[in-house]
Design a protein around this motif. Structure first.
Motif, PDB file in Angstrom:
ATOM      1  N   UNK A 299       0.069  29.608  -8.640  1.00 27.67           N
ATOM      2  CA  UNK A 299      -0.145  30.830  -9.416  1.00 27.67           C
ATOM      3  C   UNK A 299      -1.548  31.413  -9.301  1.00 27.67           C
ATOM      4  N   UNK A 300      -2.262  31.096  -8.241  1.00 27.87           N
ATOM      5  CA  UNK A 300      -3.629  31.617  -8.076  1.00 27.87           C
ATOM      6  C   UNK A 300      -3.640  33.144  -8.016  1.00 27.87           C
ATOM      7  N   UNK A 301      -2.750  33.714  -7.224  1.00 25.55           N
ATOM      8  CA  UNK A 301      -2.689  35.179  -7.125  1.00 25.55           C
ATOM      9  C   UNK A 301      -2.276  35.808  -8.454  1.00 25.55           C
ATOM     10  N   UNK A 302      -1.355  35.173  -9.151  1.00 27.09           N
ATOM     11  CA  UNK A 302      -0.910  35.685 -10.451  1.00 27.09           C
ATOM     12  C   UNK A 302      -2.090  35.761 -11.421  1.00 27.09           C
ATOM     13  N   UNK A 303      -2.866  34.691 -11.494  1.00 30.25           N
ATOM     14  CA  UNK A 303      -4.021  34.652 -12.393  1.00 30.25           C
ATOM     15  C   UNK A 303      -5.032  35.720 -11.988  1.00 30.25           C
ATOM     16  N   UNK A 304      -5.323  35.810 -10.697  1.00 33.75           N
ATOM     17  CA  UNK A 304      -6.285  36.808 -10.223  1.00 33.75           C
ATOM     18  C   UNK A 304      -5.806  38.224 -10.542  1.00 33.75           C
ATOM     19  N   UNK A 305      -4.542  38.506 -10.296  1.00 41.25           N
ATOM     20  CA  UNK A 305      -4.000  39.845 -10.578  1.00 41.25           C
ATOM     21  C   UNK A 305      -4.059  40.163 -12.073  1.00 41.25           C
ATOM     22  N   UNK A 306      -3.794  39.164 -12.910  1.00 43.59           N
ATOM     23  CA  UNK A 306      -3.885  39.370 -14.355  1.00 43.59           C
ATOM     24  C   UNK A 306      -5.321  39.736 -14.759  1.00 43.59           C
TER      25      UNK A 306
ATOM     26  N   UNK B 178     -12.245  27.181 -11.726  1.00 49.35           N
ATOM     27  CA  UNK B 178     -10.984  27.225 -12.461  1.00 49.35           C
ATOM     28  C   UNK B 178      -9.907  26.578 -11.587  1.00 49.35           C
ATOM     29  N   UNK B 179      -9.310  25.512 -12.085  1.00 47.36           N
ATOM     30  CA  UNK B 179      -8.238  24.824 -11.360  1.00 47.36           C
ATOM     31  C   UNK B 179      -6.910  25.204 -11.982  1.00 47.36           C
ATOM     32  N   UNK B 180      -5.964  25.633 -11.151  1.00 48.21           N
ATOM     33  CA  UNK B 180      -4.640  26.021 -11.623  1.00 48.21           C
ATOM     34  C   UNK B 180      -3.653  24.947 -11.194  1.00 48.21           C
ATOM     35  N   UNK B 181      -2.928  24.422 -12.163  1.00 46.21           N
ATOM     36  CA  UNK B 181      -1.957  23.366 -11.896  1.00 46.21           C
ATOM     37  C   UNK B 181      -0.558  23.839 -12.252  1.00 46.21           C
TER      38      UNK B 181
ATOM     39  N   UNK C 106      -9.310  24.347 -16.790  1.00 41.60           N
ATOM     40  CA  UNK C 106      -8.057  23.924 -16.180  1.00 41.60           C
ATOM     41  C   UNK C 106      -6.943  24.777 -16.766  1.00 41.60           C
ATOM     42  N   UNK C 107      -6.160  25.406 -15.894  1.00 41.64           N
ATOM     43  CA  UNK C 107      -5.041  26.232 -16.337  1.00 41.64           C
ATOM     44  C   UNK C 107      -3.747  25.533 -15.964  1.00 41.64           C
ATOM     45  N   UNK C 108      -2.861  25.387 -16.936  1.00 43.69           N
ATOM     46  CA  UNK C 108      -1.536  24.839 -16.690  1.00 43.69           C
ATOM     47  C   UNK C 108      -0.577  26.014 -16.580  1.00 43.69           C
ATOM     48  N   UNK C 109       0.015  26.174 -15.419  1.00 46.59           N
ATOM     49  CA  UNK C 109       0.892  27.308 -15.154  1.00 46.59           C
ATOM     50  C   UNK C 109       2.300  26.804 -14.828  1.00 46.59           C
ATOM     51  N   UNK C 110       2.922  26.178 -15.820  1.00 51.56           N
ATOM     52  CA  UNK C 110       4.240  25.572 -15.644  1.00 51.56           C
ATOM     53  C   UNK C 110       5.366  26.358 -16.306  1.00 51.56           C
ATOM     54  N   UNK C 111       5.141  27.622 -16.586  1.00 52.10           N
ATOM     55  CA  UNK C 111       6.200  28.437 -17.156  1.00 52.10           C
ATOM     56  C   UNK C 111       6.094  28.676 -18.653  1.00 52.10           C
ATOM     57  N   UNK C 112       5.117  28.064 -19.321  1.00 52.06           N
ATOM     58  CA  UNK C 112       4.906  28.289 -20.748  1.00 52.06           C
ATOM     59  C   UNK C 112       4.012  29.521 -20.888  1.00 52.06           C
TER      60      UNK C 112
ATOM     61  N   UNK D 140      -0.137  29.860 -21.175  1.00 54.14           N
ATOM     62  CA  UNK D 140      -0.831  30.571 -20.097  1.00 54.14           C
ATOM     63  C   UNK D 140      -1.593  31.768 -20.648  1.00 54.14           C
ATOM     64  N   UNK D 141      -0.989  32.510 -21.550  1.00 55.05           N
ATOM     65  CA  UNK D 141      -1.647  33.670 -22.147  1.00 55.05           C
ATOM     66  C   UNK D 141      -2.928  33.293 -22.876  1.00 55.05           C
ATOM     67  N   UNK D 142      -2.890  32.186 -23.606  1.00 53.05           N
ATOM     68  CA  UNK D 142      -4.086  31.717 -24.316  1.00 53.05           C
ATOM     69  C   UNK D 142      -5.179  31.305 -23.336  1.00 53.05           C
ATOM     70  N   UNK D 143      -4.787  30.618 -22.261  1.00 49.11           N
ATOM     71  CA  UNK D 143      -5.760  30.180 -21.263  1.00 49.11           C
ATOM     72  C   UNK D 143      -6.384  31.384 -20.547  1.00 49.11           C
TER      73      UNK D 143
END
Length: 195
Positions: free
Chosen positions: A18-25, A126-129, A167-173, A177-180
């Motif tokens: 989700x690196x691109x997703x985070x960057x686009x956000x 920032x590490x995205x997992x 650390x960002x957890x991007x597992x569908x929650x 994710x919004x809080x992070x």
């Protein structure tokens, strides 16, 4: 001419994390004049496309065209990095003018070292997992020679405690994710106050 940034967010994570997703956000929230995405792979893919008569725009997507050429691009990129470890970093940031940079695709310790040595305290790691299951749902499939290569594994040490600033957890929650993401946006606006 490159303008000195106020903050550089270096995103790292496995393919389809989700690196691109985070960057686009971040760009969408902060605005394009405030926040610029930096793709270290862009100058690599551009030069590789020129030398091999390939479609650069297709290499920049997450589609099958890029996957067909991924292994040979990795080998070619390693040869270039061996000659000059900062080559792609320098090319990628040429002409940036935004106060916040989001490096979308850091893959090697040398990428991180370049930014930390050049821009010091302005860097935030920032590490995205995301779990393998979630990554598979997003289209990831283990590819030998890619997913076990240093281009995917060299920054795995960042998954350990206290190795990154966030650390960002991007597992569908989406709530988590919004809080992070809100914490990162806050850091961007705090460090970039006055722009």
């Amino acid at each position: 001419m490159t303008v000195q940034p106020k903050l550089i967010l270096i995103l790292s994570g496995k393919r389809k994390s989700g690196k691109d997703y985070v960057a686009n956000h971040l760009v969408s929230t902060l605005g394009e004049t405030t926040c610029a995405t930096v793709h270290l792979s862009a100058p690599l893919k551009l030069q590789y496309a020129k030398e091999n008569n390939l479609d650069y725009e297709e290499l920049m997507t997450s589609g099958s065209y890029k996957e067909i050429h991924r292994k040979s691009m990795i080998v070619w990129g390693e040869e270039m990095r061996h000659k000059d470890p900062s080559y792609f970093c320098c090319k990628a940031i040429a002409d940036l003018t935004s106060p916040v940079w989001v490096v979308v695709d850091a893959r090697r310790p040398s990428d991180i070292s370049y930014f930390q040595e050049t821009f010091k305290e302005k860097v935030m790691l920032v590490r995205i997992q995301a779990s393998s299951t979630v990554r598979q749902q997003r289209g990831w499939k283990f590819t030998s020679g890619v997913d076990d290569h240093q281009s995917e594994c060299a920054l795995d040490y960042l998954d350990q405690p206290n190795q990154v600033d966030m650390l960002i957890t991007n597992d569908g929650n989406s709530d988590l994710l919004g809080k992070q993401l809100a914490l990162i946006v806050n850091k961007c606006t705090t460090n970039g106050s006055g722009y």
